[in-house]
Design an enzyme around this catalytic site. Structure first.
Site, PDB file in Angstrom:
ATOM      1  N   HIS A 171       0.840  -1.195   0.000  1.00 13.81           N
ATOM      2  CA  HIS A 171       0.000   0.000   0.000  1.00 13.81           C
ATOM      3  C   HIS A 171       0.878   1.250   0.000  1.00 13.81           C
ATOM      4  O   HIS A 171       2.118   1.160  -0.052  1.00 13.81           O
ATOM      5  CB  HIS A 171      -1.001  -0.019   1.155  1.00 13.81           C
ATOM      6  CG  HIS A 171      -0.377  -0.121   2.524  1.00 13.81           C
ATOM      7  ND1 HIS A 171       0.538   0.791   3.011  1.00 13.81           N
ATOM      8  CD2 HIS A 171      -0.534  -1.041   3.515  1.00 13.81           C
ATOM      9  CE1 HIS A 171       0.897   0.462   4.224  1.00 13.81           C
ATOM     10  NE2 HIS A 171       0.280  -0.663   4.562  1.00 13.81           N
TER      11      HIS A 171
ATOM     12  N   HIS B  49       3.975   1.476   2.505  1.00 14.87           N
ATOM     13  CA  HIS B  49       5.185   0.761   2.064  1.00 14.87           C
ATOM     14  C   HIS B  49       5.833   1.520   0.896  1.00 14.87           C
ATOM     15  O   HIS B  49       7.047   1.592   0.778  1.00 14.87           O
ATOM     16  CB  HIS B  49       4.864  -0.650   1.555  1.00 14.87           C
ATOM     17  CG  HIS B  49       4.007  -1.465   2.488  1.00 14.87           C
ATOM     18  ND1 HIS B  49       2.818  -2.031   2.093  1.00 14.87           N
ATOM     19  CD2 HIS B  49       4.173  -1.792   3.787  1.00 14.87           C
ATOM     20  CE1 HIS B  49       2.295  -2.699   3.116  1.00 14.87           C
ATOM     21  NE2 HIS B  49       3.083  -2.566   4.157  1.00 14.87           N
TER      22      HIS B  49
ATOM     23  N   CYS C  80       1.127  -9.232  21.013  1.00 17.57           N
ATOM     24  CA  CYS C  80       0.248  -8.708  19.958  1.00 17.57           C
ATOM     25  C   CYS C  80       0.696  -9.316  18.647  1.00 17.57           C
ATOM     26  O   CYS C  80       1.817  -9.100  18.196  1.00 17.57           O
ATOM     27  CB  CYS C  80       0.292  -7.186  19.871  1.00 17.57           C
ATOM     28  SG  CYS C  80      -0.563  -6.599  18.388  1.00 17.57           S
TER      29      CYS C  80
ATOM     30  N   CYS D 280       1.549  -6.751  15.791  1.00 17.73           N
ATOM     31  CA  CYS D 280       2.906  -6.186  15.892  1.00 17.73           C
ATOM     32  C   CYS D 280       3.953  -7.284  15.874  1.00 17.73           C
ATOM     33  O   CYS D 280       5.132  -7.004  15.686  1.00 17.73           O
ATOM     34  CB  CYS D 280       3.095  -5.431  17.208  1.00 17.73           C
ATOM     35  SG  CYS D 280       2.030  -4.042  17.486  1.00 17.73           S
TER      36      CYS D 280
ATOM     37  N   CYS E 158      -3.938  -3.097  22.100  1.00 19.69           N
ATOM     38  CA  CYS E 158      -2.746  -2.602  21.412  1.00 19.69           C
ATOM     39  C   CYS E 158      -3.156  -1.338  20.671  1.00 19.69           C
ATOM     40  O   CYS E 158      -4.104  -1.369  19.878  1.00 19.69           O
ATOM     41  CB  CYS E 158      -2.232  -3.645  20.414  1.00 19.69           C
ATOM     42  SG  CYS E 158      -1.119  -2.908  19.197  1.00 19.69           S
TER      43      CYS E 158
ATOM     44  N   HIS F 190      -3.116  -1.823  16.739  1.00 20.78           N
ATOM     45  CA  HIS F 190      -3.988  -2.801  16.090  1.00 20.78           C
ATOM     46  C   HIS F 190      -5.386  -2.880  16.689  1.00 20.78           C
ATOM     47  O   HIS F 190      -6.251  -3.574  16.145  1.00 20.78           O
ATOM     48  CB  HIS F 190      -3.318  -4.174  16.067  1.00 20.78           C
ATOM     49  CG  HIS F 190      -2.090  -4.178  15.204  1.00 20.78           C
ATOM     50  ND1 HIS F 190      -0.827  -3.934  15.704  1.00 20.78           N
ATOM     51  CD2 HIS F 190      -1.945  -4.320  13.870  1.00 20.78           C
ATOM     52  CE1 HIS F 190       0.032  -3.947  14.702  1.00 20.78           C
ATOM     53  NE2 HIS F 190      -0.608  -4.176  13.588  1.00 20.78           N
TER      54      HIS F 190
ATOM     55  N   LYS G  41      -6.641   6.397  10.322  1.00 17.95           N
ATOM     56  CA  LYS G  41      -5.623   5.379  10.104  1.00 17.95           C
ATOM     57  C   LYS G  41      -6.013   4.584   8.855  1.00 17.95           C
ATOM     58  O   LYS G  41      -7.189   4.324   8.627  1.00 17.95           O
ATOM     59  CB  LYS G  41      -5.607   4.453  11.326  1.00 17.95           C
ATOM     60  CG  LYS G  41      -4.409   3.522  11.342  1.00 17.95           C
ATOM     61  CD  LYS G  41      -4.486   2.594  12.543  1.00 17.95           C
ATOM     62  CE  LYS G  41      -3.723   1.316  12.279  1.00 17.95           C
ATOM     63  NZ  LYS G  41      -2.307   1.353  12.446  1.00 17.95           N
TER      64      LYS G  41
ATOM     65  N   LYS H  77      -7.866  -1.856   6.347  1.00 18.21           N
ATOM     66  CA  LYS H  77      -8.759  -2.634   5.489  1.00 18.21           C
ATOM     67  C   LYS H  77     -10.197  -2.533   5.973  1.00 18.21           C
ATOM     68  O   LYS H  77     -11.116  -2.451   5.169  1.00 18.21           O
ATOM     69  CB  LYS H  77      -8.314  -4.100   5.507  1.00 18.21           C
ATOM     70  CG  LYS H  77      -7.325  -4.397   4.392  1.00 18.21           C
ATOM     71  CD  LYS H  77      -7.046  -5.876   4.317  1.00 18.21           C
ATOM     72  CE  LYS H  77      -5.555  -6.102   4.404  1.00 18.21           C
ATOM     73  NZ  LYS H  77      -5.134  -7.362   4.938  1.00 18.21           N
TER      74      LYS H  77
HETATM   75  N1  MSP Z   1       8.049  -6.768   8.860  1.00 17.37           N
HETATM   76  C1  MSP Z   1       8.232  -5.659   9.708  1.00 17.37           C
HETATM   77  C2  MSP Z   1       9.572  -4.992   9.470  1.00 17.37           C
HETATM   78  C3  MSP Z   1      10.762  -5.878   9.645  1.00 17.37           C
HETATM   79  S1  MSP Z   1      12.242  -5.047   9.234  1.00 17.37           S
HETATM   80  C4  MSP Z   1      13.445  -6.064   9.731  1.00 17.37           C
HETATM   81  C5  MSP Z   1       7.126  -4.647   9.451  1.00 17.37           C
HETATM   82  N2  MSP Z   1       6.475  -4.720   8.290  1.00 17.37           N
HETATM   83  S2  MSP Z   1       5.298  -3.748   7.811  1.00 17.37           S
HETATM   84  O1  MSP Z   1       4.791  -4.322   6.589  1.00 17.37           O
HETATM   85  O2  MSP Z   1       4.373  -3.523   8.845  1.00 17.37           O
HETATM   86  O3  MSP Z   1       6.002  -2.417   7.414  1.00 17.37           O
HETATM   87  C6  MSP Z   1       6.152  -1.346   8.305  1.00 17.37           C
HETATM   88  C7  MSP Z   1       6.805  -0.190   7.563  1.00 17.37           C
HETATM   89  O4  MSP Z   1       6.057   0.111   6.368  1.00 17.37           O
HETATM   90  C8  MSP Z   1       6.847   1.134   8.298  1.00 17.37           C
HETATM   91  O5  MSP Z   1       7.915   1.241   9.198  1.00 17.37           O
HETATM   92  C9  MSP Z   1       6.979   2.097   7.144  1.00 17.37           C
HETATM   93  O6  MSP Z   1       8.261   2.022   6.611  1.00 17.37           O
HETATM   94  C10 MSP Z   1       5.990   1.508   6.156  1.00 17.37           C
HETATM   95  N3  MSP Z   1       4.624   1.949   6.431  1.00 17.37           N
HETATM   96  C11 MSP Z   1       3.546   1.135   6.658  1.00 17.37           C
HETATM   97  N4  MSP Z   1       2.440   1.908   6.829  1.00 17.37           N
HETATM   98  C12 MSP Z   1       2.778   3.209   6.737  1.00 17.37           C
HETATM   99  C13 MSP Z   1       2.049   4.421   6.747  1.00 17.37           C
HETATM  100  N5  MSP Z   1       0.739   4.455   6.959  1.00 17.37           N
HETATM  101  N6  MSP Z   1       2.735   5.568   6.543  1.00 17.37           N
HETATM  102  C14 MSP Z   1       4.087   5.587   6.286  1.00 17.37           C
HETATM  103  N7  MSP Z   1       4.786   4.457   6.256  1.00 17.37           N
HETATM  104  C15 MSP Z   1       4.190   3.258   6.559  1.00 17.37           C
HETATM  105  O7  MSP Z   1       6.906  -3.806  10.292  1.00 17.37           O
END
Ligand code: MSP
Length: 479
Positions: A19, A22, A127, A130, A144, A147, A301, A304
């Site tokens: 999304h 990422h 959690c 997380c 949490c 979540h 936030k 889904k």
């Molecule tokens: N799998 C773990 C990370 C392991 S690294 C060794 C994880 N994954 S995640 O899919 O949840 O990705 C989190 C990261 O995605 C955030 O730190 C950020 O880089 C990005 N983002 C996810 N949602 C976001 C927003 N709503 N806004 C900005 N960045 C976001 O955590």
């Protein structure tokens, strides 16, 4: 010798498709990677997917798929999204990779043999969203806060990492910026966490999660998904888990990361568990952890269940690849949270790209062709613009970079509107007006390369010839 520049994104969980959150991290990392390549650094840019753990196991079950089949499908979606967005990563790495699995087992065995991992019993809260253990103080009304779920009560035998052993050393390294945390408010937050709460030993294995890497000395446990995930920053370079770990010929001569990008949600684990693992393994720590802002959508936030998730493919279809990259990178101050909306994207697209950059390129090239003028423009002629740009890029101020380039475009536009070269007859006079404007346009395009690689190249190509020709509209207006 070119400087080494190793940059990473987090590996994203494959419990959902990519999304805009990422995408933000990945495009920002791409902008930095491209810029460092342009200034002659030797760059390695790593991204990938986090594929083990309880959350993924549960999701695969829900989809009625074998975990491996499920993760293969979603990992492909991430790969495809980054390809569509013209991301220039050097490796896309998955934690189900065989070499990763072997290396993670070796690393944990090393830490166990060293006495940094011991058997104990964990009782507390977990959690799954997380994939983290929670203290009561982390919860809001028993939930949490990220979540909005009640964490599971856990009571199991587990292998535990002596995280507390590294408290003093890490606090000192963070305070002295040996492990630099940016922006500064994030560093302060982490220092205060160390000082007020401090590090406690943490469970590094699970008995009831099958979808994970077995603990090598006791395969009735699997390795905690974060311990597995962090090591991707090493295995993605080809590290095989042996110690001593840094060997030039093992392809990991890029170690350590110069910049690790992420958002605030995973900052704490990245500045506690992760560097403690590196200390335990006897490896140099990352240089800088940069925390960019978190996107919310129309004040909510992204989720889904609310149904407000923005996926990159929708944006690409509507605006095109380079415009999508621009809209995302200019949506918020880099390092601060930002609220975005589709309407805001539409407006910005029309204002900055269709009426802004696109219109200026069309106007100037049209006038040049019409008047049959010969120019010999030079890139990098605007030293002040370049100096400011470099400072801002080094300071991670990407939104400011874009703002100042657009300011330049606005000034160029104003010059044209003021001097109205289309009303003039004298070719020399027309040329005197158009030449500096066209040269600035060429300079802006060259500085836009890391952000909008294809459009920037197009403009550069168009304005680098003597007889500049008018072009088709770069950014058609949308309604
Ligand atoms: N799998 C773990 C990370 C392991 S690294 C060794 C994880 N994954 S995640 O899919 O949840 O990705 C989190 C990261 O995605 C955030 O730190 C950020 O880089 C990005 N983002 C996810 N949602 C976001 C927003 N709503 N806004 C900005 N960045 C976001 O955590």
């Amino acid at each position: 010798m070119p400087k080494k520049f190793y940059i990473t994104t987090p590996i994203y969980y494959v419990n959902g498709v990519p999304h805009i959150g990422h995408t933000y991290t990945t495009v920002a990392a791409d902008v930095l990677a491209r810029w460092h390549r342009l200034i002659g650094d030797d760059v390695f840019f790593l991204t990938g997917t986090d594929e083990h753990g309880a959350k993924i196991e549960e999701k695969a079950k829900e989809m009625k798929l074998k975990p491996q089949k499920y993760v293969d499908e979603i990992a492909d979606k991430f790969k495809q999204a980054w390809q569509e967005l013209n991301i220039s990563h050097n490796n896309f790495f998955r934690t189900t990779d065989k070499n990763h699995i072997k290396a993670v087992q070796k690393a944990l065995q090393f830490m166990y043999d060293k006495g940094d991992i011991y058997l104990s019993k964990y009782e507390g809260l977990y959690c799954r969203g997380c994939e983290q253990y929670k203290k009561n103080r982390d919860l809001v009304d028993g939930l949490c806060p990220d979540h909005k779920t009640v964490p599971e009560k856990m009571s199991e035998e587990c292998y535990t990492f002596k995280l507390s052993k590294y408290q003093d050393k890490l606090l000192e390294l963070i305070k002295k910026d040996k492990l630099q945390i940016l922006p500064l408010n994030r560093k302060n937050e982490i220092v205060s966490f160390y000082e007020k709460e401090g590090l406690e030993d943490i469970s590094f294995s699970r008995k009831n999660v099958n979808w994970g890497i077995p603990i090598p000395w006791d395969n009735s446990h699997t390795i905690y998904v974060w311990a597995d995930a962090f090591l991707y920053y090493l295995t993605g370079l080809g590290w095989d888990g042996f110690t001593p770990l840094i060997k030039q010929d093992r392809g990991i001569n890029f170690w350590p990361p110069q910049v690790q990008l992420m958002s605030k949600d995973i900052l704490r684990v990245h500045t506690t568990i992760w560097p403690a693992m590196l200390l335990s393994l006897g490896l140099p720590l990352s240089k800088t952890i940069f925390v960019h802002g978190y996107f919310s959508i129309n004040g909510q936030k992204m989720s889904k269940s609310i149904g407000n998730v923005i996926v990159p493919n929708d944006l690409i279809k509507k605006y095109g690849v380079d415009a999508t990259r621009y809209l995302i990178m200019s949506a918020a101050v880099f390092g601060s949270d930002g609220d975005i909306s589709r309407q805001q994207f539409d407006e910005k697209y029309n204002a900055d790209l269709a009426n802004g950059l696109g219109n200026l390129v069309a106007r100037v090239s049209n006038l040049l062709e019409k008047n049959n003028l010969e120019l010999n423009l030079k890139i990098n002629s605007n030293k002040k613009l370049i100096r400011e740009y470099k400072e801002k890029m080094l300071g991670f101020k990407f939104d400011e970079v874009l703002k100042s380039l657009w300011q330049k475009l606005r000034t160029a536009d104003e010059i044209l509107s003021d001097k109205k070269p289309w009303k003039l007859e004298d070719k020399k006079e027309i040329k005197n007006i158009l030449e500096p404007v066209a040269e600035d346009l060429l300079n802006v395009a060259s500085l836009l390369k890391p952000f909008m690689p294809t459009v920037a190249e197009k403009i550069i190509k168009q304005f680098s010839v003597k007889q500049i020709k008018k072009s088709q509209s770069l950014f058609p207006r949308i309604n």
